[in-house]
Design a protein around this motif. Structure first.
Motif, mmCIF file in Angstrom:
data_model
loop_
_atom_site.group_PDB
_atom_site.id
_atom_site.type_symbol
_atom_site.label_atom_id
_atom_site.label_comp_id
_atom_site.label_asym_id
_atom_site.label_seq_id
_atom_site.Cartn_x
_atom_site.Cartn_y
_atom_site.Cartn_z
ATOM 1 N N PHE A 1 95.996 52.265 -26.542
ATOM 2 C CA PHE A 1 96.313 50.850 -26.401
ATOM 3 C C PHE A 1 95.134 50.057 -25.836
ATOM 4 N N PHE A 2 94.313 50.739 -25.023
ATOM 5 C CA PHE A 2 93.144 50.092 -24.421
ATOM 6 C C PHE A 2 91.912 50.933 -24.741
ATOM 7 N N PRO A 3 91.319 50.745 -25.919
ATOM 8 C CA PRO A 3 90.170 51.565 -26.327
ATOM 9 C C PRO A 3 88.999 51.506 -25.355
ATOM 10 N N SER A 4 88.937 50.463 -24.532
ATOM 11 C CA SER A 4 87.820 50.331 -23.599
ATOM 12 C C SER A 4 87.816 51.422 -22.538
ATOM 13 N N ARG B 1 84.785 56.183 -34.448
ATOM 14 C CA ARG B 1 85.184 54.931 -33.809
ATOM 15 C C ARG B 1 83.998 53.989 -33.590
ATOM 16 N N THR B 2 82.801 54.382 -34.041
ATOM 17 C CA THR B 2 81.643 53.512 -33.902
ATOM 18 C C THR B 2 81.722 52.346 -34.889
ATOM 19 N N LYS B 3 80.883 51.352 -34.703
ATOM 20 C CA LYS B 3 80.885 50.183 -35.589
ATOM 21 C C LYS B 3 80.515 50.555 -37.013
ATOM 22 N N SER C 1 86.425 49.188 -34.445
ATOM 23 C CA SER C 1 85.665 49.742 -33.328
ATOM 24 C C SER C 1 85.815 48.861 -32.078
ATOM 25 N N PRO C 2 86.015 49.489 -30.892
ATOM 26 C CA PRO C 2 85.864 50.918 -30.559
ATOM 27 C C PRO C 2 87.101 51.763 -30.779
#
Length: 468
Positions: free
Chosen positions: A99-102, A298-300, A306-307
């Protein structure tokens, strides 16, 4: 003096292992059997000796940091709390990372909250080993026990993370040996544990420790091992040639399989496609036995979300869907260094009983490691969890030392244990929690009880796993 010596030798925990288990020590007084720490210390006659009075005070300080059970078992509380805190962090990022890829693992270079979990565990394994082998009597027997424990952990890791269980919403099980995943979290910890245990058993002298310099001399061979492992990692990472390679999707051989070619032909590259870490795993383990959902997808370059994971961009490079092992062989070499550094922190607990001396010898090296990691990252040796880069090892191990010092101050020095009792319990049962929660054993068990159709189960009725 007899009671004092017994208390002084037994007040500190003698063994803490990965699972949070510890060996026991009983305090036997000469007039009474099975005296506990708190009742034995006041019996000392300290009026005739200022030195004995100071030693008794030190024992009282140490006694406040340990748990004494009815059987006389003692534990270093701060290590349990640190282990429990890391378990909480692991559960948080595993469940909230989607939910929070960061806060999820960094797609490649960089550092997120999730990237601290593995080095924290390895650091604690090292600290525990320093305590476990304080009174080593037979090196051969100790080596045999360490090997058996490492093999058990290795097999458990292959069983839980090798593909035998097919995940949430899939009640089937079984794994094709052609595609079994050999490496994983527990496998990495098992390898690092065994290598660090071997160093602690065989690479130390019998010298007495009475200063920081004598501590360094006693364990100088272990520091040589740290330097050798680091040099081996760096030489291979930046020196080996990476040729072109290819893979196919799907992995199973079929007429519809599509083959992708990846152009490399370079040395010293640390990007996703052409690094030595991936090449070694492909050559030794085999590409069919690597993790099939690579973190770099998951990279750009590989995800329009992404992310987070997402569809491939139109111009995505050919390597985006290639399997990659995040707990690979070469990266485990540097992971072992994290464990060996933690081992030295355990030595400080064993040989120095004063709180200030311990904290000074923990905090200064920890800050230096963090600073070294930042400098390496600024000069091009990027912090990278997947490669377990040298800068990543330095920064995360230093952070582990700083956090451990802070917990030690709060729990062991000032005795604030009421606020950490849950973390303490979790730290004492870390392996069990990892298996049941992080490896999805509990969800898989609960989903096995359903009504009519497999999707009508306890978890989906409360909204868990319905769309997994």
């Amino acid at each position: 003096m007899g009671s004092y010596q017994l208390i002084k030798e037994n007040i500190y925990p003698q063994a803490l292992d990965l699972q949070g288990n510890n060996s026991t020590q009983r305090i036997h007084g000469r007039e009474r059997g099975n005296d506990d720490v708190e009742s034995a210390i006041p019996k000392l006659d300290t009026s005739s000796s200022p030195r004995l009075a100071a030693a008794a005070k030190d024992c009282r300080n140490a006694a406040s940091t340990c748990i004494a059970s009815a059987s006389g078992t003692t534990r270093l509380v701060s290590l349990d709390v640190f282990r429990g805190l890391t378990i909480v962090l692991m559960i948080l990022v595993d469940n909230a990372g989607g939910f929070f890829p960061s806060i999820n693992h960094s797609p490649w270079n960089g550092l997120t909250l999730a990237d601290f979990v593995m080095p924290f565990f390895l650091f604690m394994v090292g600290v525990s080993l320093g305590l476990a082998y304080k009174n080593l009597t037979c090196r051969g027997a100790a080596s045999k026990k360490a090997m058996i424990r490492a093999l058990k952990l290795l097999c458990l890791g292959v069983f839980l993370q090798g593909g035998y269980f097919h995940g949430i919403n899939n009640l089937t099980y079984g794994v094709d040996m052609y595609q079994i995943r050999w490496m994983g979290i527990l496998q990495r910890i098992a390898i690092a544990y065994f290598l660090a245990a071997a160093c602690e058993i065989w690479l130390r002298s019998d010298d007495k420790v009475n200063s920081e310099l004598s501590l360094l001399r006693k364990y100088q061979q272990q520091w040589v091992a740290v330097l050798m492992l680091t040099a081996l990692y760096l030489l291979l990472l930046y020196g080996l040639y990476v040729p072109d390679w290819e893979y196919q999707i799907p992995i199973e051989a079929s007429s519809s399989a599509k083959v992708y070619s990846v152009k490399c032909g370079v040395r010293g590259d640390t990007e996703p496609a052409c690094n030595v870490v991936g090449m070694i795993d492909r050559k030794i383990l085999g590409i069919h036995h690597l993790y099939g959902r690579p973190i770099y997808s998951r990279t750009k370059q590989c995800s329009i979300n992404s992310p987070d994971y997402g569809p491939l961009p139109p111009d995505a490079p050919s390597w985006c869907q290639a399997p990659f092992e995040p707990e690979g062989l070469l990266s485990t070499v540097m992971a072992t260094v994290s464990c060996l550094v933690g081992l030295q922190y355990g030595h400080i607990i064993v040989h120095f009983k004063d709180h200030k001396a311990r904290l000074l010898q923990w905090f200064v090296p920890s800050c230096c490691l963090v600073a070294l990691g930042v400098m390496c990252d600024l000069f091009g040796m990027h912090i990278n969890k997947v490669l377990y880069s040298f800068s990543y090892m330095c920064f995360t191990t230093g952070a582990a030392g700083i956090l451990f010092s802070a917990i030690y101050i709060m729990v062991d020095v000032y005795g604030y244990r009421r606020l950490t009792v849950v973390l303490e319990w979790m730290g004492m049962h870390a392996l069990m929690i990892f298996i049941l929660v992080a490896c999805n054993v509990i969800p898989l068990i609960l989903q096995g009880f359903y009504w009519g159709q497999p999707h009508n189960n306890i978890l989906t009725s409360i909204g868990i796993g319905a769309h997994a």
